[in-house]
Design an enzyme around this catalytic site. Structure first.
Site, PDB file in Angstrom:
ATOM      1  N   GLY A 270       0.871  -1.349   0.106  1.00 45.18           N
ATOM      2  CA  GLY A 270      -0.028  -0.063  -0.169  1.00 45.18           C
ATOM      3  C   GLY A 270       0.778   1.201   0.048  1.00 45.18           C
ATOM      4  O   GLY A 270       0.276   2.231  -0.108  1.00 45.18           O
ATOM      5  N   TYR A 348     -11.182   4.418 -11.660  1.00 49.66           N
ATOM      6  CA  TYR A 348     -10.855   5.375 -10.403  1.00 49.66           C
ATOM      7  C   TYR A 348     -10.690   6.798 -10.559  1.00 49.66           C
ATOM      8  O   TYR A 348     -10.409   7.460  -9.738  1.00 49.66           O
ATOM      9  CB  TYR A 348      -9.380   4.730  -9.762  1.00 49.66           C
ATOM     10  CG  TYR A 348      -9.184   3.351  -9.804  1.00 49.66           C
ATOM     11  CD1 TYR A 348     -10.086   2.361  -9.059  1.00 49.66           C
ATOM     12  CD2 TYR A 348      -7.995   2.846 -10.292  1.00 49.66           C
ATOM     13  CE1 TYR A 348      -9.742   0.973  -9.184  1.00 49.66           C
ATOM     14  CE2 TYR A 348      -7.854   1.487 -10.532  1.00 49.66           C
ATOM     15  CZ  TYR A 348      -8.734   0.855  -9.922  1.00 49.66           C
ATOM     16  OH  TYR A 348      -8.264  -0.692  -9.732  1.00 49.66           O
ATOM     17  N   CYS A 375     -14.714   2.584 -28.206  1.00 49.81           N
ATOM     18  CA  CYS A 375     -16.030   3.271 -28.164  1.00 49.81           C
ATOM     19  C   CYS A 375     -16.888   3.401 -26.842  1.00 49.81           C
ATOM     20  O   CYS A 375     -17.502   2.521 -26.719  1.00 49.81           O
ATOM     21  CB  CYS A 375     -16.788   2.529 -29.262  1.00 49.81           C
ATOM     22  SG  CYS A 375     -16.082   2.542 -30.916  1.00 49.81           S
TER      23      CYS A 375
HETATM   24  N1  LLP Z   1      -1.246  -6.747  -0.868  1.00 48.56           N
HETATM   25  C1  LLP Z   1      -2.343  -7.328  -1.196  1.00 48.56           C
HETATM   26  C2  LLP Z   1      -3.163  -8.413  -0.079  1.00 48.56           C
HETATM   27  C3  LLP Z   1      -3.153  -6.659  -1.842  1.00 48.56           C
HETATM   28  O1  LLP Z   1      -4.538  -6.786  -2.024  1.00 48.56           O
HETATM   29  C4  LLP Z   1      -2.560  -5.479  -2.580  1.00 48.56           C
HETATM   30  C5  LLP Z   1      -3.258  -4.815  -3.534  1.00 48.56           C
HETATM   31  C6  LLP Z   1      -0.981  -5.210  -2.442  1.00 48.56           C
HETATM   32  C7  LLP Z   1      -0.591  -6.013  -1.410  1.00 48.56           C
HETATM   33  C8  LLP Z   1      -0.332  -4.073  -3.005  1.00 48.56           C
HETATM   34  O2  LLP Z   1      -0.838  -2.930  -3.084  1.00 48.56           O
HETATM   35  P1  LLP Z   1       0.229  -1.834  -3.505  1.00 48.56           P
HETATM   36  O3  LLP Z   1       1.375  -1.707  -2.647  1.00 48.56           O
HETATM   37  O4  LLP Z   1       0.273  -2.030  -4.936  1.00 48.56           O
HETATM   38  O5  LLP Z   1      -0.840  -0.634  -3.242  1.00 48.56           O
HETATM   39  N2  LLP Z   1      -5.922  -1.420  -9.112  1.00 48.56           N
HETATM   40  C9  LLP Z   1      -5.618  -0.491  -7.948  1.00 48.56           C
HETATM   41  C10 LLP Z   1      -5.022  -1.060  -6.996  1.00 48.56           C
HETATM   42  C11 LLP Z   1      -5.744  -2.092  -6.446  1.00 48.56           C
HETATM   43  C12 LLP Z   1      -4.731  -2.605  -5.335  1.00 48.56           C
HETATM   44  C13 LLP Z   1      -5.412  -4.202  -4.779  1.00 48.56           C
HETATM   45  N3  LLP Z   1      -4.509  -4.712  -3.789  1.00 48.56           N
HETATM   46  C14 LLP Z   1      -5.033   0.585  -8.888  1.00 48.56           C
HETATM   47  O6  LLP Z   1      -4.997   0.660 -10.035  1.00 48.56           O
HETATM   48  O7  LLP Z   1      -4.577   1.700  -8.303  1.00 48.56           O
END
Ligand code: LLP
Length: 451
Positions: A270, A348, A375
């Protein structure tokens, strides 16, 4: 709510957009790019974007090996004070060279499917560095994870715990299990990206967590190895992680009091990145110091699952201007990349900085929607964005496209998935060619009984 990275941000993402290209010229590094001082051409890891476009065509995803490795090293250094396993969240970008590059530098993988397991193993990441997250898993996927000897399977419900115990007993093995708890923490991010709130589908409610953990510890076929949580994405400081830790700590202590010691605590992924020139940047050293200090007394390994932080600003989506039009009061720049290549703006209202591949100086800006050929009204990469008016054929760089770009791509409108290019210290290679329409059609068949 902080909305860094999203169009609804009232200040950061929009106010700075007024002269994105000038801001990038002054500080290209935070977006993983460079600028040739003579020609003002954007470069990635020492190669001009123009040169890559000439060789590969557009649209194309480009990745900087130096930026990605640098992000991993910075996070490793920040956490150096305690045993930490950085499990890269494969969903952010599952390209083989990126997995291999990170794996070679000691990273593990956080996976959410049997497919991602195969990808991580194929890239040489050993099972003992892989954790398996996700709200639902097929029995065949659990079997594959057990066969691979993963570090932990992150279970999210009592039912899943039973399912896993059943598979382990059937295979005559013991499954390493960690419970994913839902600490009910507001990570101060966009609502779609807040996964640690009580009302989401994720994790096990805190109430009853201890009981389920004790059950896991005492069930045949299971070994309770950890606790885990993941509260969301685009988090810019340590605070929400520390808050989660405070919620999980009583469970760790209560387990210890009952003689159950854990191997690891996983605080999830995150960590966020800047998407606009004026956006905040995570102070990773301070993040690490705070996490290390807060966990110093815990005799277990810390696991982190960063995705976007490692790869987000190591990627550029290259696109060419196809033409322009004006409808009513709005100006449109039509480019050859679309929502099937980068769905984040449509899904988003995500903000991606878009600049010409050769940065102009002080020029008048025109407010325009930058749209693809798909489209759908939702097919845009940016809306109402002040940009130097580009000519047809001009090359544009969509920055911050290393995470959740290619992995969320589709072939909608029969647009083949764009190629991927790895760039490192002045060299580049196509690491996945552009898919062909012929290949898409060839996958399909026509049953002879269908008339
Ligand atoms: N661990 C788990 C259990 C997760 O569900 C996620 C992301 C991460 C780690 C990694 O999160 P990050 O460090 O990348 O924030 N498609 C969305 C983001 C969805 C994230 C889902 N889970 C976007 O494009 O912003």
């Amino acid at each position: 709510m902080s909305t860094q990275g999203f169009e609804s941000a009232s200040t950061s993402s929009t106010s700075s957009a007024a002269a994105d290209h000038l801001a990038i010229a002054n500080n290209p590094g935070r977006f993983g790019v460079g600028v040739d001082p003579e020609t003002r051409a954007l470069t990635l890891d020492g190669v001009s974007l123009q040169a890559i476009a000439d060789a590969v065509g557009t649209p194309a995803y480009l990745y900087s090996a130096s930026h990605i490795a640098g992000q991993l090293e910075a996070l490793k250094a920040a956490c150096a004070g305690r045993p930490t396993l950085i499990c890269y969240a494969v969903k952010a970008n599952s390209a083989q060279p990126i997995l291999r590059l990170l794996g070679n530098r000691g990273a593990g993988a956080d996976i959410v499917s049997g497919g991602e397991l195969e990808r991580a193993l194929a890239a040489g990441i050993p099972g003992e560095r892989i954790v398996y997250s996700g709200v639902g898993k097929r029995s065949s996927e659990l079997d594959a994870a057990l066969a691979a000897g993963v570090r932990g399977i992150h279970v999210e419900s009592a039912g899943e715990l039973e399912q896993l115990a059943g598979r382990a007993r059937a295979l005559g093995t013991v499954a390493p299990v960690a419970l994913r708890l839902n600490p009910d923490i507001d990570p101060d991010t966009h609502p779609y990206l807040a996964t640690g709130l009580r009302e989401t589908k994720f994790g096990i409610p805190m109430q009853g967590a201890l009981e389920l953990a004790l059950r896991a510890a005492r069930t045949d076929g299971l070994k309770l190895v950890g606790l885990t949580c993941h509260i969301g994405s685009q988090i810019m400081n340590a605070k929400p992680f520390l808050d989660s830790l405070a919620r999980l700590r009583p469970v760790i202590d209560a387990l210890a009091a009952q003689g159950v010691t854990l191997e690891y605590l996983d605080l999830g992924g995150g960590l966020g990145i800047p998407y606009a020139p004026g956006d905040e940047v995570v102070d990773v050293a301070s993040f690490g110091r705070q996490i290390v200090d807060a966990t110093a007394d815990l005799e277990l390994e810390l696991v982190l699952e960063p995705g976007r932080f490692l790869v987000g600003n190591g990627g550029v989506l290259l696109t060419r201007v196809l033409g322009h039009k004006r409808n009513a009061e709005r100006a449109f720049v039509i480019v050859d990349a679309a929502m099937n290549d980068l769905v984040r703006p449509a899904l988003y209202s995500a903000h991606h900085t878009i600049v010409p591949a050769v940065l102009p100086g002080e020029v008048p800006l025109v407010r325009a929607d930058i749209v693809g050929p798909v489209c759908e009204c939702g097919d845009f990469l940016a809306r109402d964005r002040p940009i130097p008016w580009p000519a047809s054929g001009d090359l544009l760089a969509v920055l911050g496209s290393g995470a959740y770009a290619m992995t969320m791509a589709s072939t909608y409108n029969t647009r083949p998935i764009a190629p991927e290019v790895m760039v490192s210290k002045g060299r580049f290679a196509i690491t996945r060619p552009r898919r062909s329409v012929a290949a898409l059609i060839a996958e399909e068949s026509y049953p002879d009984w269908l008339v």
